[in-house]
Every structure is written in C-alpha cells, then in structure tokens.
Design a protein around this motif. Structure first.
Motif, short mmCIF file in Angstrom:
data_model
loop_
_atom_site.label_atom_id
_atom_site.label_comp_id
_atom_site.label_asym_id
_atom_site.label_seq_id
_atom_site.Cartn_x
_atom_site.Cartn_y
_atom_site.Cartn_z
N ILE A 44 21.25 17.39 -53.21
CA ILE A 44 22.17 16.56 -52.30
C ILE A 44 22.56 15.37 -52.96
O ILE A 44 23.72 15.13 -52.71
CB ILE A 44 21.03 16.05 -51.16
CG1 ILE A 44 20.55 17.13 -50.08
CG2 ILE A 44 21.84 14.90 -50.22
CD1 ILE A 44 19.32 16.67 -49.19
N PHE A 45 21.88 14.67 -53.70
CA PHE A 45 22.43 13.71 -54.63
C PHE A 45 23.42 14.12 -55.41
O PHE A 45 24.68 13.57 -55.43
CB PHE A 45 21.25 12.83 -55.43
CG PHE A 45 21.69 11.61 -56.11
CD1 PHE A 45 22.09 10.45 -55.26
CD2 PHE A 45 21.97 11.73 -57.41
CE1 PHE A 45 22.53 9.33 -55.87
CE2 PHE A 45 22.54 10.72 -58.06
CZ PHE A 45 22.72 9.28 -57.39
N HIS A 104 25.28 16.82 -55.19
CA HIS A 104 26.35 17.29 -54.37
C HIS A 104 27.57 16.14 -53.93
O HIS A 104 28.47 16.18 -53.99
CB HIS A 104 26.04 17.79 -53.11
CG HIS A 104 27.15 18.46 -52.17
ND1 HIS A 104 27.84 19.50 -52.40
CD2 HIS A 104 27.64 17.69 -50.96
CE1 HIS A 104 28.96 19.60 -51.77
NE2 HIS A 104 28.81 18.59 -50.75
N GLY A 105 26.56 14.95 -53.59
CA GLY A 105 27.34 13.59 -53.33
C GLY A 105 28.03 13.18 -54.53
O GLY A 105 29.36 12.83 -54.68
N THR A 140 31.08 16.12 -55.26
CA THR A 140 32.14 16.03 -54.26
C THR A 140 32.99 14.76 -54.37
O THR A 140 34.47 14.75 -54.34
CB THR A 140 31.78 16.22 -52.86
OG1 THR A 140 30.80 15.11 -52.52
CG2 THR A 140 31.06 17.43 -52.52
N MET A 141 32.35 13.55 -54.64
CA MET A 141 32.99 12.25 -54.83
C MET A 141 33.94 12.21 -56.18
O MET A 141 34.99 11.85 -56.25
CB MET A 141 32.15 11.01 -54.90
CG MET A 141 31.44 10.68 -53.35
SD MET A 141 30.48 9.51 -53.48
CE MET A 141 31.50 8.01 -53.62
#
Length: 189
Positions: free
Chosen positions: A155-156, A158-159, A162-163
């Motif tokens: 999850i981290f 992915h953040g 994507t950023m």
C-alpha cells in the motif's frame, strides 16, 4: 484450398504488447495495430472478437510476467524484512521502468477482481512468506501477520509509485530505499 495464415496470434499479441509498453493500451486500436503489423484489421478480428479480448490477453501476460519476476526476486532474499523491502522497491521500480504496463496492471480495474488480493492470498506468496526468517530478536510472525506486513508495504509502495508516476512526487532514485525502509521499520516495531 484455404488461405495461408500469414499473421499469427503471437505476432498480434507481441506487437500489441510492445505498443502498450510504449503508448498505453488506450492507444492500441485495431487500425494502428494492423498498420504496425503490416496487415489489414481482418487478421486481428479473426483471432479476437474485439479489442477487449486482446486487452485481457495483454493484461494477463503483464500480470504473469510481473508475478514471475516478483516471485523470482523474493526467493533470493532470506530475511523477511529485506524481502518486504525488496517487494516495495520492485513495485516502485516497475512503475518507473514500465509506466504504461504498471498503469494497466495496478491502476485500472480488472474484470477478474483484485490482482493484489490474488497475489496476497496465492499459494506462491504464502510459501515464500512462511520460509523467511525475521531479524535476530524480531518477533515471530504468523502467516496472517506476514501477509498483513506485505500488504502494508505494498500500500505504501503503491502510494510512492503512483505519486511518482503522476508527477505528484519528485524523488531521487537513491532516496526511495530509505523511504521504504523507514516505513518498514515503522511497520515492524
């Protein structure tokens, strides 16, 4: 005598895959694909009833290749914590190296459901997670706890991925491992 098939399914898939890597699947139309192959659109629609069927096949290929790469990389790391870090780095690097394939795989809804859930609960990852040793003095985690740590790292990651992909975050490549390691250290306390 039936006509000789000159354009194979493999040619169509390989060409569409390469076009997807370079431009994104939304830019792959039957006409553009036919032009790239050097044929009419007829051979494409002889093999695929529509472009969505081709997109699914390309998406499946990307998913399979990424999963194989992830499994291969994670098997090389004996420690759980380093394996979690490596998974996050692999994820972020995939977004940087293959932005259109990353978008297709992780930023578009899949008609088959969650690819991440399939990975997280898949037999291969469970087996890998169970074989990993924690650092000396680290708690002994159950399979469920290990899956939860893996999910949190992804999850981290992915953040971050994507950023970076959407240009909302400008990071130096050398800073990414430290950022992911900081998050991992926070997770395993």
């Amino acid at each position: 005598m039936p006509p000789v098939i000159k354009v194979t399914k493999e040619q169509i898939i390989d060409t569409a895959y390469q076009m997807t890597r370079e431009q994104g699947f939304e830019c792959v139309t039957a006409r553009k694909l036919a032009k790239e192959i050097g044929c009419s659109t007829q051979p494409i629609f002889r093999v695929y009833p529509g472009m969505e069927a081709l997109k699914k096949e390309i998406s499946d290929r990307v998913n399979r290749e990424f999963s194989e790469r992830l499994t291969r990389e994670l098997l090389t790391e004996p420690q759980l914590e380093e394996m979690l870090l490596k998974s996050g780095l692999l994820y972020v690097n995939f977004a940087k190296e293959e932005p259109y394939l990353f978008r297709m795989l992780f930023m578009e809804e899949s008609p088959e459901g969650s690819r991440f859930e399939d990975l997280l609960h898949g037999r291969d990852l469970k087996s890998i997670l169970l074989k990993k040793e924690g650092r000396a003095g680290a708690p002994v985690w159950s399979l469920m706890e290990r899956q939860y740590l893996f999910m949190q790292m992804w999850i981290f990651a992915h953040g971050v991925a994507t950023m970076m992909l959407t240009k909302d975050l400008a990071l130096e490549e050398r800073d990414i491992p430290d950022i992911l390691r900081g998050m991992l250290n926070h997770l395993i306390r």
